[in-house]
Design an enzyme around this catalytic site. Sequence first.
Site, PDB file in Angstrom:
ATOM      1  N   HIS A   1       0.841  -1.208   0.000  1.00 30.47           N
ATOM      2  CA  HIS A   1       0.000   0.000   0.000  1.00 30.47           C
ATOM      3  C   HIS A   1       0.872   1.252   0.000  1.00 30.47           C
ATOM      4  O   HIS A   1       0.683   2.153  -0.832  1.00 30.47           O
ATOM      5  CB  HIS A   1      -0.903  -0.029   1.236  1.00 30.47           C
ATOM      6  CG  HIS A   1      -1.718   1.214   1.427  1.00 30.47           C
ATOM      7  ND1 HIS A   1      -3.059   1.284   1.143  1.00 30.47           N
ATOM      8  CD2 HIS A   1      -1.379   2.451   1.901  1.00 30.47           C
ATOM      9  CE1 HIS A   1      -3.519   2.492   1.415  1.00 30.47           C
ATOM     10  NE2 HIS A   1      -2.507   3.228   1.881  1.00 30.47           N
ATOM     11  N   GLU A   2       1.822   1.307   0.935  1.00 29.57           N
ATOM     12  CA  GLU A   2       2.662   2.500   1.051  1.00 29.57           C
ATOM     13  C   GLU A   2       3.588   2.656  -0.148  1.00 29.57           C
ATOM     14  O   GLU A   2       3.973   3.775  -0.494  1.00 29.57           O
ATOM     15  CB  GLU A   2       3.480   2.451   2.348  1.00 29.57           C
ATOM     16  CG  GLU A   2       2.637   2.433   3.619  1.00 29.57           C
ATOM     17  CD  GLU A   2       1.677   3.611   3.711  1.00 29.57           C
ATOM     18  OE1 GLU A   2       1.983   4.690   3.137  1.00 29.57           O
ATOM     19  OE2 GLU A   2       0.616   3.471   4.348  1.00 29.57           O
TER      20      GLU A   2
ATOM     21  N   HIS B   1       1.917   4.902  -2.662  1.00 25.83           N
ATOM     22  CA  HIS B   1       2.081   6.324  -2.343  1.00 25.83           C
ATOM     23  C   HIS B   1       3.504   6.786  -2.651  1.00 25.83           C
ATOM     24  O   HIS B   1       3.714   7.847  -3.255  1.00 25.83           O
ATOM     25  CB  HIS B   1       1.798   6.572  -0.862  1.00 25.83           C
ATOM     26  CG  HIS B   1       0.367   6.377  -0.463  1.00 25.83           C
ATOM     27  ND1 HIS B   1      -0.678   6.908  -1.173  1.00 25.83           N
ATOM     28  CD2 HIS B   1      -0.189   5.726   0.605  1.00 25.83           C
ATOM     29  CE1 HIS B   1      -1.833   6.596  -0.573  1.00 25.83           C
ATOM     30  NE2 HIS B   1      -1.554   5.868   0.498  1.00 25.83           N
TER      31      HIS B   1
END
Length: 435
Positions: free
Chosen positions: A24-25, A28
Site C-alpha cells: 500500500h505505502e 504512495h
Amino acid sequence: MATLMWIIGVAVFVLGLLISIAWHELGHLSTAKMFGIRVPQYMVGFGPTVWSRRRGETEYGFKAIPAGGYIRMVGMFPPGEDGKVRQRSTSPFRGMIEDARAAAYEELQPGDETRMFYTRTPWKRVIVMFAGPFMNLVLAVVVFLGVWMAYGVPKTTTTVSSVADCVISQKEERDTCRDSDKAAPAAAAGIKPGDRIVAYDGRNVTDWKTLQGMIRDSGGPVTITVERDGQRRKLRADVIENDVIKNVDDPAAADDRETVKAGYLGLSPGRTIATLSAGESVERFGDMFAQGVDGLVALPSKIPDLWDAAFMGEERRADSPVGVVGAARVGGEVAAMELPASERVVFFLQLVAWFNLSLFLFNMLPLLPLDGGHIAGALWESIRRGTARVFRRPDPGPFDVAKLMPVAYVVAGVFVCFTLLVLVADVVNPVRLTG
C-alpha cells in the site's frame, strides 16, 4: 503439534499483513517520487523504530507495532493565510489545524519549496493518494482471480453426499431420529449416497441450485432420475412439506436458522472444487466487491451486537466484524486443522486478499485522515479553481485540508473506539471456524 501449527498460522497472517501494508505505502511512495515530491520516511508499522536504513533522501524502516504504515511527504498542507506557520493558538480547534500545518513543515529543507505535496496540481495529488488503496485492490484482484482460475472454488453438485433417515424440522436442534419421526422421502424412495441426480420430475438438471429450487417448489409424488454405477434409474419419491432454512446461501440467515415451509426430500449435495473461467472470476469478484461495500455500509448497525458479544457474554455472530487479532486467530485455527496443504495455502491467500479488498474500500471513504479524505480535498480544489476560471474570478488557491483536521480527529477517535471494541470481542469472544 497443533499449537505449533497455530503459531505458524498466526505468523503467516502477520507476514501477509505486513506485505499488504508495505505494498500500500509503496503505491504512495512511487507516485510521490514520480511527481517530484520529497518523501523523508517510508515506514511499515507504528511505534518505536525496530530497523531503518536511509537510501538517498528517504529513510526506510519497520516499527514495532505491525498495524499500519505511512510515508511522510513534505508540505502535505498549505501555509496559513499569511504564508507562515504560526505558533499554536489557545483555541483547541485552531490548535489542531496549526499543529497539522506545523507537522507538514517540520522537515522542510532548502530547495523543498517546489517539492511540497500541496504545490502539485490536484490530479497529481489524487493519483498519489489513490495509488495506495489501488495497490491493495490490484493485489486482491490478482490473488482472488489467480486462486479461482488455477485452484477453483467449492461447488455443490447434484451428486448425493448423504441421505437423511427421517424427517426433522430444521427448527429443531437435533440430528437423531425418534421412533415417531417419519422416514425421509429420499430414503423411502431408495436414493443412496453417490447417486447423481440427472432429472427431476422429467426436467434435466445439472446444478444443485436449480435442483434445490425444484424440490422446494414441489410437493407430492415426483419421479427422480439418478445415475448409479453407470446406469440410469427412475425412482419415485413423495415430497413432503417441512421447515427448511430460508436461504442457505446467506451466512447470516443460516446463523439465525430462519426457516420457511417448503418441499423436502432429505438429502445433501456433494461438493467439489471447480475452476472458474476468467469471465466467471471477474463476475464473482464483482459480487464480492458489492458485498464488501454493503458490509462497510452496514458496519455501524453491527456495533450493538459487537458490544453484547464483548461485554454481555452474548454469542458472537458469524457475520460479526473481525479485526487483525481475530483474523490472525482464524489463520492459526486453519493452520492447526487437519486439512491438505493446498487448502491451507488457498485459505491464507484468500484471507490476505480479502484484507486487501477491505483496505481499499475503507481507505476510499471521503474522510480525513483516510486517503479518500485527501482525494476529496484535491477534487474540491479542482472544482473551485475550475469554477473560478469559467466565471473569470481570481484563483482561490489551494484548498486548505488542514482546516478539516478537527473533523479528522473525530473520525480517528471513532475509528480507534471501534477498533478497540473489535479487539476486545476478538480476544474474549472470537469468531471461530470450529466449535
